[in-house]
Motif scaffolding. Structure first.
Motif, mmCIF file in Angstrom:
data_model
loop_
_atom_site.group_PDB
_atom_site.id
_atom_site.type_symbol
_atom_site.label_atom_id
_atom_site.label_comp_id
_atom_site.label_asym_id
_atom_site.label_seq_id
_atom_site.Cartn_x
_atom_site.Cartn_y
_atom_site.Cartn_z
ATOM 1 N N GLY A 38 0.807 10.280 -11.189
ATOM 2 C CA GLY A 38 0.327 9.024 -10.628
ATOM 3 C C GLY A 38 -1.107 9.092 -10.152
ATOM 4 O O GLY A 38 -1.756 8.052 -10.005
ATOM 5 N N ILE A 39 -1.621 10.300 -9.918
ATOM 6 C CA ILE A 39 -3.013 10.456 -9.492
ATOM 7 C C ILE A 39 -3.958 10.096 -10.634
ATOM 8 O O ILE A 39 -5.076 9.647 -10.409
ATOM 9 C CB ILE A 39 -3.257 11.897 -9.011
ATOM 10 N N ASN A 40 -3.503 10.271 -11.857
ATOM 11 C CA ASN A 40 -4.365 10.051 -13.017
ATOM 12 C C ASN A 40 -4.508 8.585 -13.395
ATOM 13 O O ASN A 40 -5.272 8.253 -14.306
ATOM 14 C CB ASN A 40 -3.823 10.821 -14.224
ATOM 15 N N VAL A 41 -3.747 7.702 -12.736
ATOM 16 C CA VAL A 41 -3.748 6.290 -13.085
ATOM 17 C C VAL A 41 -4.762 5.560 -12.211
ATOM 18 O O VAL A 41 -4.651 5.559 -10.979
ATOM 19 C CB VAL A 41 -2.353 5.668 -12.914
ATOM 20 N N ALA A 42 -5.751 4.959 -12.840
ATOM 21 C CA ALA A 42 -6.747 4.194 -12.095
ATOM 22 C C ALA A 42 -6.149 2.879 -11.618
ATOM 23 O O ALA A 42 -5.369 2.242 -12.334
ATOM 24 C CB ALA A 42 -7.968 3.930 -12.981
ATOM 25 N N ASN A 43 -6.513 2.464 -10.401
ATOM 26 C CA ASN A 43 -6.033 1.220 -9.803
ATOM 27 C C ASN A 43 -4.511 1.179 -9.736
ATOM 28 O O ASN A 43 -3.877 0.148 -9.959
ATOM 29 C CB ASN A 43 -6.553 0.007 -10.585
ATOM 30 N N ASN A 44 -3.907 2.309 -9.438
ATOM 31 C CA ASN A 44 -2.456 2.394 -9.322
ATOM 32 C C ASN A 44 -1.999 1.705 -8.038
ATOM 33 O O ASN A 44 -2.585 1.893 -6.971
ATOM 34 C CB ASN A 44 -2.022 3.858 -9.319
ATOM 35 N N SER A 45 -0.946 0.888 -8.148
ATOM 36 C CA SER A 45 -0.457 0.177 -6.963
ATOM 37 C C SER A 45 0.239 1.115 -5.979
ATOM 38 O O SER A 45 0.330 0.815 -4.789
ATOM 39 C CB SER A 45 0.507 -0.943 -7.394
ATOM 40 N N ASP A 46 0.735 2.231 -6.447
ATOM 41 C CA ASP A 46 1.399 3.216 -5.582
ATOM 42 C C ASP A 46 0.337 4.127 -4.978
ATOM 43 O O ASP A 46 -0.336 4.883 -5.682
ATOM 44 C CB ASP A 46 2.400 4.029 -6.394
ATOM 45 N N VAL A 47 0.196 4.058 -3.659
ATOM 46 C CA VAL A 47 -0.867 4.819 -2.983
ATOM 47 C C VAL A 47 -0.423 6.225 -2.608
ATOM 48 O O VAL A 47 -1.270 7.049 -2.234
ATOM 49 C CB VAL A 47 -1.339 4.073 -1.714
#
Length: 405
Positions: free
Chosen positions: A103-112
């Motif tokens: 999930g760190i690799n996803v830009a503008n991820n809704s999950d913080v």
């Protein structure tokens, strides 16, 4: 391990060199970090626990003034232990929750939460290892000032303000500039990351460059102090001076072995970062060297905690004293004080009883051994001395005391 690349990895648009080292065999690398940090954590705690038969844990008993150096060594070990704890937690999450890491690799991820974990764990590791560097520097300053009659227990408050203040300030400042304007959209380019790397490696370079000079000057001052006590330089005093040299040498040797790979690795990655294509064939040797030093860091950085305790105190053994009784403590302190009250200074007694820089037997000595400002000259020696035969001799003394009615 402690590297500014851990914070850089939290940016989805991280640079190519950071992506290269962190994504190379991440599970194997995390397992290595857990193993090294786990061993260091267990043995560091074991080293600090109270021991039977005369061993005394650093920070276990009230310290006579001015024993700030003893407390500094204990704080360095605590910082290393907390840093190893952060490495274990971070690496365990990488192994156990791969979805969180992805999930760190996803830009503008809704999950913080992936970003919160990434930034929080990286800052935890950097903060405590950076504090350990600052405390190591303060130790070199303190032993030098003690010999020069300019330090005491009151300076520990100043050291706390300097070390924790600088560690927090530099950590927060570097991370804030790295993640500007936000974690999910970090600025591209090398310029915005340079302040972060400077704040990370500044205390490390300070210890590597300044501490050897301070230790050398301290050894020279101690030698002059020993010669000036009675106008002669006996074999016992020469042996005590050699022990001090060896102790400082071990501290710097451990520091160079554990942290010099970080400087080498960062230099290689910066070189790769400045290339247009880091996968070019002529850069193969540079890439291999960067990966080798990266894995060496994963082993040696966490092990610095345990190796530091060996450099500070030697091997204290497995015989942990879990007894709640304080009888031995009182008897040990009584023996140390009575030995100090014997007229004159005995380097053998001092070297034997002053294990782990705790007991400064000169505080009850006669005025003829006082320096010009009224401080006992052997305070400086007692803060620095570390005899190899201490455990055996103190153990024998303790057994005799306990057997007496």
């Amino acid at each position: 391990m402690a590297s500014p690349r851990l914070e850089t990895f939290c940016c989805p648009n991280r640079d190519a060199s950071t992506e290269f080292v962190i994504t190379f065999q991440p599970l194997f690398f995390s397992a290595i970090c857990i193993g090294s940090a786990g061993l260091s954590l267990v043995f560091s705690i074991l080293q600090l626990l109270p021991k039977r038969r005369g061993y005394r844990r650093l920070g276990q008993y009230p310290l006579p003034k001015p024993a700030s150096s003893s407390r500094i060594l204990f704080i360095i070990s605590i910082c290393d232990i907390l840093g190893c704890t952060g490495i274990i937690v971070r690496s365990s999450i990488w192994l156990g929750l791969p979805n969180l890491v992805r999930g760190i690799n996803v830009a503008n991820n809704s999950d913080v939460w992936p970003e919160v974990f990434c930034v929080g764990s990286a800052m935890w590791i950097q903060l405590f290892f950076s504090a350990s560097f600052w405390w190591t520097f303060c130790y070199a300053v303190d032993v030098f000032l003690v010999v020069k009659r300019s330090a005491g227990i009151s300076t520990i408050i100043l050291y706390h303000m300097i070390t924790w203040g600088l560690a927090v300030l530099l950590c927060v400042e570097g991370v804030a500039m790295l993640y500007y304007p936000s974690i999910s959209s970090c600025e591209n380019g090398l310029q915005h990351a340079i302040p972060h790397y400077i704040t990370t490696y500044a205390p490390l370079l300070l210890v590597l460059i300044v501490n050897p000079t301070l230790f050398a000057r301290t050894v020279s001052a101690v030698t002059s102090l020993l010669k000036g006590r009675q106008g002669i330089y006996t074999e016992n005093e020469r042996r005590l001076g050699t022990e001090i040299k060896i102790r400082f040498f071990k501290i710097m040797l451990v520091f160079f072995i554990c942290w010099l790979p970080n400087i080498i690795n960062e230099s290689l990655l910066f070189y790769l970062e400045m290339q247009t294509d880091i996968k070019a064939g002529d850069l193969k040797n540079i890439r291999n060297a960067a990966l080798i030093t990266w894995f060496i860091m994963g082993i040696l950085n966490p092990m610095s905690g345990f190796l530091n305790t060996l450099a500070f105190h030697g091997w204290t053994g497995f015989k942990v004293d879990c007894s709640l009784q304080r009888r031995r403590e009182l008897a040990w302190d009584s023996a140390s004080t009575s030995a100090a009250n014997v007229g004159g200074y005995n380097p053998i007694v001092g070297s034997t009883l002053l294990y782990q820089s705790h007991v400064q037997e000169a505080k009850n000595m006669t005025g003829k051994n006082m320096t010009g400002n009224g401080q006992p000259a052997s305070d400086a020696i007692s803060v620095l001395s570390e005899a190899k035969t201490t455990a055996v001799r103190v153990s024998a003394s303790s057994d005799q005391i306990e057997s007496s009615p």
